[in-house]
Design a protein around this motif. Structure first.
Motif, PDB file in Angstrom:
ATOM      1  N   GLN C  23       0.828  -1.200   0.000  1.00 50.18           N
ATOM      2  CA  GLN C  23       0.000   0.000   0.000  1.00 50.18           C
ATOM      3  C   GLN C  23       0.866   1.256   0.000  1.00 50.18           C
ATOM      4  O   GLN C  23       0.756   2.113  -0.852  1.00 50.18           O
ATOM      5  CB  GLN C  23      -0.829   0.073   1.298  1.00 50.18           C
ATOM      6  CG  GLN C  23      -1.913  -0.901   1.429  1.00 50.18           C
ATOM      7  CD  GLN C  23      -3.182  -0.356   0.821  1.00 50.18           C
ATOM      8  OE1 GLN C  23      -3.489  -0.662  -0.335  1.00 50.18           O
ATOM      9  NE2 GLN C  23      -3.909   0.444   1.567  1.00 50.18           N
ATOM     10  N   THR C  24       1.693   1.347   1.025  1.00 54.40           N
ATOM     11  CA  THR C  24       2.403   2.597   1.292  1.00 54.40           C
ATOM     12  C   THR C  24       3.592   2.802   0.363  1.00 54.40           C
ATOM     13  O   THR C  24       4.051   3.929   0.197  1.00 54.40           O
ATOM     14  CB  THR C  24       2.903   2.618   2.745  1.00 54.40           C
ATOM     15  OG1 THR C  24       3.758   1.496   2.953  1.00 54.40           O
ATOM     16  CG2 THR C  24       1.739   2.524   3.711  1.00 54.40           C
ATOM     17  N   SER C  25       4.074   1.710  -0.253  1.00 54.93           N
ATOM     18  CA  SER C  25       5.264   1.907  -1.089  1.00 54.93           C
ATOM     19  C   SER C  25       4.924   2.771  -2.309  1.00 54.93           C
ATOM     20  O   SER C  25       5.812   3.411  -2.868  1.00 54.93           O
ATOM     21  CB  SER C  25       5.877   0.569  -1.503  1.00 54.93           C
ATOM     22  OG  SER C  25       4.950  -0.198  -2.201  1.00 54.93           O
ATOM     23  N   GLN C  26       3.652   2.807  -2.683  1.00 52.28           N
ATOM     24  CA  GLN C  26       3.298   3.686  -3.807  1.00 52.28           C
ATOM     25  C   GLN C  26       3.485   5.157  -3.436  1.00 52.28           C
ATOM     26  O   GLN C  26       3.960   5.962  -4.236  1.00 52.28           O
ATOM     27  CB  GLN C  26       1.851   3.421  -4.237  1.00 52.28           C
ATOM     28  CG  GLN C  26       1.701   2.037  -4.851  1.00 52.28           C
ATOM     29  CD  GLN C  26       0.256   1.579  -4.925  1.00 52.28           C
ATOM     30  OE1 GLN C  26      -0.648   2.395  -5.073  1.00 52.28           O
ATOM     31  NE2 GLN C  26       0.034   0.278  -4.819  1.00 52.28           N
ATOM     32  N   GLU C  27       3.113   5.452  -2.212  1.00 48.69           N
ATOM     33  CA  GLU C  27       3.285   6.836  -1.744  1.00 48.69           C
ATOM     34  C   GLU C  27       4.783   7.176  -1.638  1.00 48.69           C
ATOM     35  O   GLU C  27       5.234   8.246  -2.057  1.00 48.69           O
ATOM     36  CB  GLU C  27       2.620   6.965  -0.368  1.00 48.69           C
ATOM     37  CG  GLU C  27       2.343   8.376   0.070  1.00 48.69           C
ATOM     38  CD  GLU C  27       1.858   8.414   1.526  1.00 48.69           C
ATOM     39  OE1 GLU C  27       2.011   9.464   2.173  1.00 48.69           O
ATOM     40  OE2 GLU C  27       1.360   7.372   2.022  1.00 48.69           O
ATOM     41  N   LEU C  28       5.528   6.212  -1.110  1.00 55.15           N
ATOM     42  CA  LEU C  28       6.970   6.446  -0.955  1.00 55.15           C
ATOM     43  C   LEU C  28       7.646   6.557  -2.319  1.00 55.15           C
ATOM     44  O   LEU C  28       8.612   7.320  -2.486  1.00 55.15           O
ATOM     45  CB  LEU C  28       7.587   5.313  -0.121  1.00 55.15           C
ATOM     46  CG  LEU C  28       9.022   5.508   0.348  1.00 55.15           C
ATOM     47  CD1 LEU C  28       9.187   6.800   1.130  1.00 55.15           C
ATOM     48  CD2 LEU C  28       9.453   4.321   1.217  1.00 55.15           C
TER      49      LEU C  28
END
Ligand SMILES: Nc1ncnc2c1ncn2[C@@H]1O[C@H](COP(=O)(O)OP(=O)(O)O)[C@@H](O)[C@H]1O
Ligand SMILES: Nc1ncnc2c1ncn2[C@@H]1O[C@H](COP(=O)(O)OP(=O)(O)O)[C@@H](O)[C@H]1O
Lengths: 142, 111, 111, 142
Positions: C23-28
């Motif tokens: 999920q969060t790796s896209q934001e990162l």
């Protein structure tokens, strides 16, 4: 802690920490706040540096006697040495604002002492020596 | 006083702890000299664990600053300066003479 | 996941905390892209507060590393890698692909 | 905590943290050590990522049912989904050592699952779906 309390230290750089501890304990016992204690520490340090470096310089070295006493609203510290006489009036004011290259960094010690303590008095007694009396008052509460 | 030094790519880092007084500033002066002798003039001083500094310590720092800034070849930058130590710098009128950074990363990353 | 970034003279610092998952790796990833788009390819990632990383997070980091190392223009350097996170890198065979520094100062100071 | 315990989560990335918490609590209750718990967390995360990304990809999404149970010396985790069948034998081994530029980073998920868990079994039941059974045993003391 009972006041006055007095202790004598060799007039050498290796005494600085012990003198610092001695006056810090007195300042804490009297209830000075942290800022005031820091002021006392720095002023006493500078005074002792000057005794070691100037009053005793070259001559046969002597001791520094340090007394702490309670005075109205504060702490009185007396430093005695048997070195050469010193007249603080002869010392020019320090340079606090010229640019770096021209900045003369002498005279900071006396400037610190005068600014950090509420009362400062230098005396010389022929035969016994210099007496520096400094008072730090408690910061008024509130 | 205790210290550690670290050679980084664009600067040298000195981490000092304890008292910088008329005794110990001589030792610290040698640390600066060793770095400067290698023609490295960008120095970060991490002050976070400095407990006390007297005018002797301030004098050492200003001398190092003069040497490093000469010919625009570098600078002494201070990081993590504790409130009390800052007030001694202030009383000496030294605040305008040093770049003071919040932390070592900012200071190192500025060179 | 939360992050902060800091633009330094020779590199950019990303401090990441929490979970780096699919999920969060896209934001990162967007954080890395924003830095790389400005033609800055020297990136320090402070991993000290990373609690978890899955292969999705590892994939993001390796892609950033590929982009940054291309043409020798830079590198992603990791700092403060927690033991658990290191073991995930190890299991993925990624340890030889990253320079891993003890702390952020070393990492920033290496650029 | 009573075992077995079972919970159903939507097959979406937003469930990952909740699934992680669910299996972590089971692993702690059973007394796995920190390293083993980390292995369980990572393996379950990778398995759920695959269900979401591959088993349910494109098709109408379904749930992930997660059961935790005590087995001899360890924790058994069963993940069920109603997505398309998956044969792990068809997946090539991951590339773990070519140089950066050539590194192919597919296949890490299965590699993690197999390495972190002590037993791993993929099954497909037409009509109901995939069942992934994983066992993590306690590290022998001493
Ligand atoms: N206790 C002392 N005895 C003799 N001379 C002193 C003493 N204290 C200060 N001085 C003189 O006053 C000058 C200014 O002192 P100070 O303000 O402490 O700065 P610094 O010692 O750094 O020059 C000294 O250079 C010295 O000549
Ligand atoms: N649960 C699953 N359902 C269907 N296909 C899967 C599933 N898990 C893995 N796969 C297939 O196996 C391949 C390897 O999976 P994995 O090791 O997790 O690596 P990645 O997903 O990063 O490619 C995937 O690309 C996918 O084609």
């Amino acid at each position: 802690m009972d006041f006055p309390k007095t202790e004598t230290f060799p007039g050498a750089g290796s005494s600085l920490e012990a003198i610092n501890t001695f006056v810090t304990e007195a300042a804490q016992a009297i209830g000075l706040d942290e800022d005031a204690i820091f002021g006392v520490q720095l002023a006493v340090e500078e005074a002792c540096d000057n005794i070691i470096e100037h009053a005793y310089a070259g001559a046969s070295k002597g001791d520094i006697e340090c007394s702490c006493d309670i005075v109205t609203d504060g702490l009185k510290i007396v430093l005695r040495d048997s070195g050469r006489p010193f007249d603080p009036e002869s010392v020019p004011k320090p340079d606090l604002d010229s640019p770096l290259e021209e900045r003369d960094i002498g005279g900071l010690g006396l400037h610190f002492i005068k600014n950090l303590m509420d009362e400062v008095r230098f005396e010389f007694f022929p035969g016994s020596g210099n007496v520096l009396t400094m008072v730090k008052r408690k910061t008024p509460a509130g | 006083m205790e210290y550690t030094t670290k050679r980084l790519k664009h600067c040298d880092l000195i981490q000092v702890s304890g008292r910088i007084d008329s005794q110990t500033s001589q030792e610290l002066e040698k640390v600066f000299e060793a770095i400067i002798e290698e023609a490295r003039f960008k120095i970060v001083v991490d002050m976070s664990d400095v407990e006390f500094i007297s005018s002797a310590g301030l004098r050492l720092l200003i001398n190092a600053q003069k040497t490093c800034k000469r010919l625009d070849r570098g600078e002494v930058v201070l990081a993590n300066v504790p409130k009390r130590i800052y007030s001694a710098f202030d009383l000496a009128g030294f605040v305008p003479l040093f770049r003071i950074e919040k932390d070592v990363v900012e200071a190192v990353g500025s060179f």
